[in-house]
Write a protein that holds these residues in place. Structure first.
Motif, PDB file in Angstrom:
ATOM      1  N   LEU A   1      -0.680 -11.802   3.924  1.00  0.00           N
ATOM      2  CA  LEU A   1      -1.892 -11.503   3.144  1.00  0.00           C
ATOM      3  C   LEU A   1      -3.063 -12.360   3.591  1.00  0.00           C
ATOM      4  O   LEU A   1      -4.223 -12.004   3.374  1.00  0.00           O
TER       5      LEU A   1
ATOM      6  N   LEU B   1       5.497 -11.756   3.335  1.00  0.00           N
ATOM      7  CA  LEU B   1       4.396 -10.882   2.889  1.00  0.00           C
ATOM      8  C   LEU B   1       3.230 -11.730   2.386  1.00  0.00           C
ATOM      9  O   LEU B   1       2.064 -11.449   2.682  1.00  0.00           O
TER      10      LEU B   1
ATOM     11  N   LEU C   1       0.209  -4.241  -5.293  1.00  0.00           N
ATOM     12  CA  LEU C   1      -0.323  -5.104  -4.229  1.00  0.00           C
ATOM     13  C   LEU C   1      -0.733  -4.261  -3.022  1.00  0.00           C
ATOM     14  O   LEU C   1      -1.768  -4.531  -2.393  1.00  0.00           O
ATOM     15  N   ALA C   2       0.058  -3.241  -2.714  1.00  0.00           N
ATOM     16  CA  ALA C   2      -0.290  -2.337  -1.608  1.00  0.00           C
ATOM     17  C   ALA C   2      -1.606  -1.614  -1.917  1.00  0.00           C
ATOM     18  O   ALA C   2      -2.459  -1.459  -1.030  1.00  0.00           O
TER      19      ALA C   2
ATOM     20  N   THR D   1      -4.575  -3.876  -1.303  1.00  0.00           N
ATOM     21  CA  THR D   1      -4.741  -4.303   0.090  1.00  0.00           C
ATOM     22  C   THR D   1      -4.837  -3.084   1.012  1.00  0.00           C
ATOM     23  O   THR D   1      -4.794  -3.230   2.241  1.00  0.00           O
TER      24      THR D   1
ATOM     25  N   PHE E   1       5.209  -5.306   4.152  1.00  0.00           N
ATOM     26  CA  PHE E   1       5.458  -4.439   2.990  1.00  0.00           C
ATOM     27  C   PHE E   1       6.729  -3.622   3.213  1.00  0.00           C
ATOM     28  O   PHE E   1       7.552  -3.468   2.308  1.00  0.00           O
TER      29      PHE E   1
ATOM     30  N   VAL F   1      -5.965 -10.080  -5.102  1.00  0.00           N
ATOM     31  CA  VAL F   1      -4.760 -10.119  -4.259  1.00  0.00           C
ATOM     32  C   VAL F   1      -3.871 -11.311  -4.606  1.00  0.00           C
ATOM     33  O   VAL F   1      -2.650 -11.164  -4.766  1.00  0.00           O
TER      34      VAL F   1
ATOM     35  N   TRP G   1       5.060  -3.724  -8.811  1.00  0.00           N
ATOM     36  CA  TRP G   1       4.089  -4.740  -8.388  1.00  0.00           C
ATOM     37  C   TRP G   1       3.861  -4.719  -6.889  1.00  0.00           C
ATOM     38  O   TRP G   1       2.769  -5.028  -6.409  1.00  0.00           O
ATOM     39  N   LEU G   2       4.893  -4.325  -6.147  1.00  0.00           N
ATOM     40  CA  LEU G   2       4.715  -4.159  -4.698  1.00  0.00           C
ATOM     41  C   LEU G   2       3.715  -3.033  -4.432  1.00  0.00           C
ATOM     42  O   LEU G   2       2.820  -3.168  -3.582  1.00  0.00           O
TER      43      LEU G   2
ATOM     44  N   LEU H   1       0.758  -6.732   8.303  1.00  0.00           N
ATOM     45  CA  LEU H   1       0.825  -6.667   6.841  1.00  0.00           C
ATOM     46  C   LEU H   1       1.664  -5.460   6.412  1.00  0.00           C
ATOM     47  O   LEU H   1       2.539  -5.573   5.552  1.00  0.00           O
TER      48      LEU H   1
ATOM     49  N   TYR I   1      -0.185 -10.954  -6.159  1.00  0.00           N
ATOM     50  CA  TYR I   1       0.966 -11.450  -5.387  1.00  0.00           C
ATOM     51  C   TYR I   1       1.808 -12.402  -6.244  1.00  0.00           C
ATOM     52  O   TYR I   1       3.038 -12.344  -6.229  1.00  0.00           O
TER      53      TYR I   1
ATOM     54  N   LYS J   1      -3.644  -6.054  10.031  1.00  0.00           N
ATOM     55  CA  LYS J   1      -3.286  -4.967   9.126  1.00  0.00           C
ATOM     56  C   LYS J   1      -1.924  -4.363   9.465  1.00  0.00           C
ATOM     57  O   LYS J   1      -1.154  -4.000   8.560  1.00  0.00           O
TER      58      LYS J   1
END
Lengths: 95, 95
Positions: free
Chosen positions: B41, B37, A63-64, A67, B53, A23, A59-60, B49, A27, B46
């Motif tokens: 993290l 964001l 990261l999603a 996570t 996003f 993560v 990249w978003l 988060l 990020y 959740k």
């Protein structure tokens, strides 16, 4: 392409790398790409600008993926046809 | 929801504000949202988060609107079912 489909494509292409990197590292890559997008805003290269937008959303989505966030659901839940603050469309927030 | 539809929704809700604020100011908002964001993290919430996003993709779409970039087209053109660098799926880049 649905936001979901794009996130799934990033999962297929990159999950093995993203999950290994973790993560924090992923990020940091996102932040780097946002910086590159910032640089591209000052140049006059429309094609390069589009590529930087692509990298940020990629990249978003990466990261999603690591996570366990569903980006489309997150977007639709928060921005559900009206501004989440003033509940108007178009937004009428006074700030 | 298609990436395009989401970008159009942001246009409907926020273009009047985004265009007034301008590219620099809207980019700064995007950076702020990416920072938020990053903070989210580290928390264990959740739902929060997911909202962060949502905010990042929303501000990315706003920035795309005022720079006349089609976010979906940009994403699909660059990430066209294979890694744009190694041309493989999954990516086999050696870095």
């Amino acid at each position: 392409m649905h936001i979901n489909e794009f996130q799934e494509l990033m999962q297929k292409l990159y999950y093995h790398r993203d999950s290994k990197r973790g993560v924090e590292g992923t990020y940091r890559w996102l932040v780097d790409e946002v910086n590159e997008l910032g640089d591209a805003l000052h140049n006059n290269d429309k094609e390069e600008l589009a590529k930087e937008f692509a990298d940020v959303i990629a990249w978003l989505a990466s990261l999603a993926n690591i996570t366990s966030v569903n980006l489309e659901l997150a977007a639709v839940n928060k921005y559900n046809n009206v501004c989440p603050k003033c509940k108007q469309s178009p937004c009428e927030c006074r700030f």
